[in-house]
Design a protein around this motif. Structure first.
Motif, PDB file in Angstrom:
ATOM      1  N   GLU A  34       1.335   0.255  -5.985  1.00  0.00           N
ATOM      2  CA  GLU A  34       1.358   1.590  -5.804  1.00  0.00           C
ATOM      3  C   GLU A  34       0.535   2.480  -5.472  1.00  0.00           C
ATOM      4  OE1 GLU A  34       3.825   3.222  -8.887  1.00  0.00           O
ATOM      5  OE2 GLU A  34       5.101   1.744  -8.458  1.00  0.00           O
ATOM      6  N   LEU A  35      -0.885   2.599  -6.378  1.00  0.00           N
ATOM      7  CA  LEU A  35      -1.886   3.468  -5.989  1.00  0.00           C
ATOM      8  C   LEU A  35      -2.315   3.304  -4.552  1.00  0.00           C
ATOM      9  CD1 LEU A  35      -3.196   4.195  -9.743  1.00  0.00           C
ATOM     10  CD2 LEU A  35      -2.053   5.367  -7.689  1.00  0.00           C
ATOM     11  N   THR A  36      -2.469   1.134  -4.306  1.00  0.00           N
ATOM     12  CA  THR A  36      -3.365   1.197  -3.521  1.00  0.00           C
ATOM     13  C   THR A  36      -2.817   1.267  -1.758  1.00  0.00           C
ATOM     14  OG1 THR A  36      -4.207  -0.906  -4.458  1.00  0.00           O
ATOM     15  CG2 THR A  36      -4.385  -1.031  -2.328  1.00  0.00           C
ATOM     16  N   VAL A  37      -1.088   1.626  -1.927  1.00  0.00           N
ATOM     17  CA  VAL A  37       0.006   1.123  -0.997  1.00  0.00           C
ATOM     18  C   VAL A  37      -0.280   2.851  -0.642  1.00  0.00           C
ATOM     19  CG1 VAL A  37       2.067   2.047   0.310  1.00  0.00           C
ATOM     20  CG2 VAL A  37       1.635  -0.154  -1.021  1.00  0.00           C
ATOM     21  N   GLU A  38      -0.356   3.988  -1.232  1.00  0.00           N
ATOM     22  CA  GLU A  38      -0.843   5.851  -1.254  1.00  0.00           C
ATOM     23  C   GLU A  38      -2.647   5.905  -0.488  1.00  0.00           C
ATOM     24  OE1 GLU A  38      -0.026   7.081  -4.869  1.00  0.00           O
ATOM     25  OE2 GLU A  38       2.109   6.741  -5.197  1.00  0.00           O
ATOM     26  N   TYR A  39      -2.686   5.464  -0.929  1.00  0.00           N
ATOM     27  CA  TYR A  39      -4.385   5.445  -0.861  1.00  0.00           C
ATOM     28  C   TYR A  39      -4.213   4.846   1.107  1.00  0.00           C
ATOM     29  CZ  TYR A  39      -9.280   5.543   0.148  1.00  0.00           C
ATOM     30  OH  TYR A  39     -10.783   5.579   0.481  1.00  0.00           O
ATOM     31  N   THR A  40      -3.887   3.995   1.473  1.00  0.00           N
ATOM     32  CA  THR A  40      -4.429   3.277   2.584  1.00  0.00           C
ATOM     33  C   THR A  40      -3.173   4.141   3.923  1.00  0.00           C
ATOM     34  OG1 THR A  40      -2.241   1.306   2.672  1.00  0.00           O
ATOM     35  CG2 THR A  40      -4.793   0.240   1.756  1.00  0.00           C
TER      36      THR A  40
END
Length: 320
Positions: free
Chosen positions: A210-216
């Motif tokens: 989730e954090l990775t998707v939000e960052y990208t």
């Protein structure tokens, strides 16, 4: 999940969103937030029957709580206390259950010394990698045959710093300590431990994704969010598949074989997702201020806890 289990998940998630601060917790002398732990016990996440002072929750409810704790990497004695309570219940010793389980249900930290690393077969030497071992007020131990209550007055113990600051481990020296036999040791406790750990790993892996998707979606290069680049979409899709298949493996961990499979698969899936999280976040992920390194360290540490994937693969091969 049932409506009651969904409500439990939402209650735990709300509590952790409002009150969990992993960095503040690991800086305390005991390594966890006592207020958060007390609130979790009030919610009723420990699998202790009502007749012994618990809420009547089962292991399914504890898995839900551990998945939420994994999401936020919240340090907590839940895993250690649950294993101690389950080992005690398995003895069928009603006197010991009536005496100890209400204390555990109220938040007294308990832990279990058991030979998950095949390093201990007796009660006369040091026990290593004991969850919350330096904090526990109730200490149970097994020699692989029987379960004992250990007199803390005769025990020396010390915190063992590890790569993962969110998981507290200790060395306990049992030589000379008084031990009271409580009953027979249940080998099924290993399967319980692996299934609970798998649930925690799934929660952490899901949050890392989730954090990775939000960052990208917010990181811009060449005038576009990097999440719009097809190559990165493919990598995040692979992460999603890993998380969901790991979730299936964790939910299916109901026997010796499926618990070992869950340990192997969830450990490897979590590590791959955490490593991709670091890669896709770029330079910010290797800073102390960002939580990516904490997820990677938890992935590494949890992969070794209760036996590495290689150990459990050997167990599975022996059954073929």
């Amino acid at each position: 999940m049932t409506p009651e289990q969904l409500a439990l998940r939402d209650a735990v998630r709300s509590l952790l969103d409002k009150h969990s601060d992993v960095r503040a917790a690991i800086e305390t002398p005991h390594g966890y937030d006592k207020d958060v732990w007390s609130r979790l016990c009030d919610i009723g996440v420990l699998p202790i029957p009502e007749r012994h002072g618990g809420s009547g929750a089962g292991l399914a409810e504890t898995r839900i709580a551990l998945e939420e704790l994994g999401r936020t990497l919240t340090p907590s004695p839940l895993l250690a206390s649950t294993l101690a309570a389950q080992a005690l219940l398995a003895t069928g010793n009603e006197e010991a259950c009536d005496r100890l389980l209400p204390r555990i249900a109220d938040g007294t930290v308990a832990t279990l010394v058991w030979p998950w690393d095949n390093a201990r077969t007796s009660l006369d030497g040091p026990a290593r990698y004991v969850l919350d071992g330096d904090l526990a007020e109730i200490l149970l131990a097994t020699d692989g045959t029987d379960l004992y209550e250990i007199d803390l007055a005769g025990v020396t113990r010390e915190h063992t710093p590890t790569m993962d600051p969110t998981r507290r481990l200790a060395v306990i020296h049992l030589a000379g300590a008084g031990a009271t036999r409580l009953g027979r040791w249940s080998p099924a406790i290993r399967d319980v431990a692996l299934s609970l750990l798998a649930a925690e790993q799934v929660g952490a892996a899901a949050r890392a994704l989730e954090l990775t998707v939000e960052y990208t979606k917010t990181r811009v290069q060449f005038g576009k969010p990097i999440g719009s680049f097809q190559a990165l979409k493919h990598r995040m899709a692979d992460m999603h598949v890993l998380v969901e298949t790991a979730r299936s493996a964790a939910l299916a961990a109901t026997c010796e074989v499926s618990a070992a499979v869950a340990k192997v698969y969830c450990s490897e899936a979590f590590f791959k997702v955490a490593a991709e999280m670091v890669q896709l976040h770029g330079g910010i992920a290797i800073t102390w201020e960002h939580d990516a390194h904490l997820y990677l360290k938890r992935a590494h540490g949890s992969g070794q806890l209760f036996g590495s994937p290689a150990v459990h693969l050997e167990r599975l091969r022996a059954k073929i």
